[in-house]
Design a protein around this motif. Sequence first.
Motif, PDB file in Angstrom:
ATOM      1  N   GLY A  77      51.932  98.296 -20.802  1.00  0.00           N
ATOM      2  CA  GLY A  77      52.193  96.880 -20.980  1.00  0.00           C
ATOM      3  C   GLY A  77      51.524  96.264 -22.179  1.00  0.00           C
ATOM      4  N   THR A  78      51.082  97.105 -23.099  1.00  0.00           N
ATOM      5  CA  THR A  78      50.520  96.556 -24.332  1.00  0.00           C
ATOM      6  C   THR A  78      51.071  97.340 -25.522  1.00  0.00           C
ATOM      7  OG1 THR A  78      48.592  97.997 -24.251  1.00  0.00           O
ATOM      8  CG2 THR A  78      48.369  95.826 -23.249  1.00  0.00           C
ATOM      9  N   GLU A  79      51.010  96.690 -26.660  1.00  0.00           N
ATOM     10  CA  GLU A  79      51.566  97.281 -27.869  1.00  0.00           C
ATOM     11  C   GLU A  79      50.826  98.546 -28.259  1.00  0.00           C
ATOM     12  OE1 GLU A  79      51.319  94.610 -31.147  1.00  0.00           O
ATOM     13  OE2 GLU A  79      51.794  96.150 -32.629  1.00  0.00           O
ATOM     14  N   ALA A  80      51.575  99.597 -28.516  1.00  0.00           N
ATOM     15  CA  ALA A  80      51.004 100.838 -29.028  1.00  0.00           C
ATOM     16  C   ALA A  80      51.116 100.831 -30.546  1.00  0.00           C
ATOM     17  CB  ALA A  80      51.722 102.044 -28.446  1.00  0.00           C
ATOM     18  N   PHE A  81      50.015 101.103 -31.202  1.00  0.00           N
ATOM     19  CA  PHE A  81      49.988 101.193 -32.659  1.00  0.00           C
ATOM     20  C   PHE A  81      50.093 102.661 -33.050  1.00  0.00           C
ATOM     21  CE2 PHE A  81      48.777  96.910 -34.022  1.00  0.00           C
ATOM     22  CZ  PHE A  81      48.382  96.350 -32.817  1.00  0.00           C
ATOM     23  N   PHE A  82      51.029 102.939 -33.934  1.00  0.00           N
ATOM     24  CA  PHE A  82      51.284 104.313 -34.357  1.00  0.00           C
ATOM     25  C   PHE A  82      50.727 104.574 -35.743  1.00  0.00           C
ATOM     26  CE2 PHE A  82      54.184 106.341 -31.301  1.00  0.00           C
ATOM     27  CZ  PHE A  82      54.449 105.275 -30.478  1.00  0.00           C
ATOM     28  N   GLY A  83      50.279 105.807 -35.948  1.00  0.00           N
ATOM     29  CA  GLY A  83      49.922 106.253 -37.274  1.00  0.00           C
ATOM     30  C   GLY A  83      51.158 106.617 -38.075  1.00  0.00           C
ATOM     31  N   GLN A  84      50.940 107.001 -39.310  1.00  0.00           N
ATOM     32  CA  GLN A  84      52.048 107.340 -40.209  1.00  0.00           C
ATOM     33  C   GLN A  84      52.616 108.728 -39.934  1.00  0.00           C
ATOM     34  OE1 GLN A  84      53.111 104.624 -41.517  1.00  0.00           O
ATOM     35  NE2 GLN A  84      52.606 104.728 -43.673  1.00  0.00           N
ATOM     36  N   GLY A  85      51.887 109.507 -39.158  1.00  0.00           N
ATOM     37  CA  GLY A  85      52.391 110.812 -38.764  1.00  0.00           C
ATOM     38  C   GLY A  85      51.898 111.952 -39.645  1.00  0.00           C
ATOM     39  N   THR A  86      51.907 113.136 -39.061  1.00  0.00           N
ATOM     40  CA  THR A  86      51.672 114.380 -39.794  1.00  0.00           C
ATOM     41  C   THR A  86      52.921 115.224 -39.668  1.00  0.00           C
ATOM     42  OG1 THR A  86      49.276 114.460 -39.445  1.00  0.00           O
ATOM     43  CG2 THR A  86      50.381 116.561 -39.859  1.00  0.00           C
ATOM     44  N   ARG A  87      53.469 115.606 -40.823  1.00  0.00           N
ATOM     45  CA  ARG A  87      54.640 116.489 -40.781  1.00  0.00           C
ATOM     46  C   ARG A  87      54.145 117.925 -40.705  1.00  0.00           C
ATOM     47  NH1 ARG A  87      59.692 116.330 -41.108  1.00  0.00           N
ATOM     48  NH2 ARG A  87      59.785 114.159 -41.805  1.00  0.00           N
ATOM     49  N   LEU A  88      54.405 118.585 -39.614  1.00  0.00           N
ATOM     50  CA  LEU A  88      54.022 119.991 -39.433  1.00  0.00           C
ATOM     51  C   LEU A  88      55.231 120.873 -39.685  1.00  0.00           C
ATOM     52  CD1 LEU A  88      51.967 122.162 -38.560  1.00  0.00           C
ATOM     53  CD2 LEU A  88      52.816 121.852 -36.216  1.00  0.00           C
ATOM     54  N   THR A  89      55.059 121.802 -40.619  1.00  0.00           N
ATOM     55  CA  THR A  89      56.121 122.769 -40.910  1.00  0.00           C
ATOM     56  C   THR A  89      55.585 124.153 -40.603  1.00  0.00           C
ATOM     57  OG1 THR A  89      56.982 121.351 -42.678  1.00  0.00           O
ATOM     58  CG2 THR A  89      57.694 123.658 -42.661  1.00  0.00           C
ATOM     59  N   VAL A  90      56.223 124.841 -39.685  1.00  0.00           N
ATOM     60  CA  VAL A  90      55.836 126.204 -39.319  1.00  0.00           C
ATOM     61  C   VAL A  90      56.828 127.164 -39.952  1.00  0.00           C
ATOM     62  CG1 VAL A  90      55.329 127.804 -37.439  1.00  0.00           C
ATOM     63  CG2 VAL A  90      54.912 125.353 -37.133  1.00  0.00           C
ATOM     64  N   VAL A  91      56.291 128.108 -40.742  1.00  0.00           N
ATOM     65  CA  VAL A  91      57.175 129.027 -41.476  1.00  0.00           C
ATOM     66  C   VAL A  91      56.963 130.469 -41.002  1.00  0.00           C
ATOM     67  CG1 VAL A  91      57.297 127.537 -43.489  1.00  0.00           C
ATOM     68  CG2 VAL A  91      55.510 129.296 -43.352  1.00  0.00           C
TER      69      VAL A  91
END
Lengths: 113, 114
Positions: B100-114
């Motif tokens: 019931g409260t606003e969630a603040f998100f980060g900009q993210g980490t792009r994970l690439t598995v090769v």
Amino acid sequence: GESVGLHLPTLSVQEGDNSIINCAYSNSASDYFIWYKQESGKGPQFIIDIRSNMDKRQGQRVTVLLNKTVKHLSLQIAATQPGDSAVYFCAESQGGSQGNLIFGKGTKLSVKP
Amino acid sequence: EPEVTQTPSHQVTQMGQEVILRCVPISNHLYFYWYRQILGQKVEFLVSFYNNEISEKSEIFDDQFSVERPDGSNFTLKIRSTKLEDSAMYFCASTAMTGGTEAFFGQGTRLTVV
């Protein structure tokens, strides 16, 4: 190889027009709803929220409508601007012990100048 | 304006390797989350964390995943042995209260598995 993913519904509007983005949520026990905007390569950004004891809430240029009878949520954006172009997600959660959000599929909004 | 910060912004790793994704939640927040978003798909909940323990986790969050708050500021997600299908954007989020409260998100980490 061919990539597999969801094909997002797309809404294309002219700059200055009003936009309406719709969302059907899944859990009748959900009591808190949020609209997020996600620009390419960025995290979800909060736009507006509404609790289940309300059916309408207004913010700056945005309005959220909640219809609990049919489990439907909508986001209205007034005077849409090019900067509004993004993917819009609705999210639901249950208050109390649960804080995790369940996100909808998203709608891509494209604003033509 | 306070924000959630994530590092690195992009991580490339070989299949089978361990990765640690790092997050600094907003300083007075008490509830922390990890979400992931596979390219072109919706954001999916992984785990929530409160008072130094997991409060809820999804089916995605199997034994290969773990979270930790090693100090007063960082919140980490570890994937022990990465698989190709772990490739995704991983978002950290925090809230002041549960539900019931606003969630603040980060900009993210792009994970690439090769």
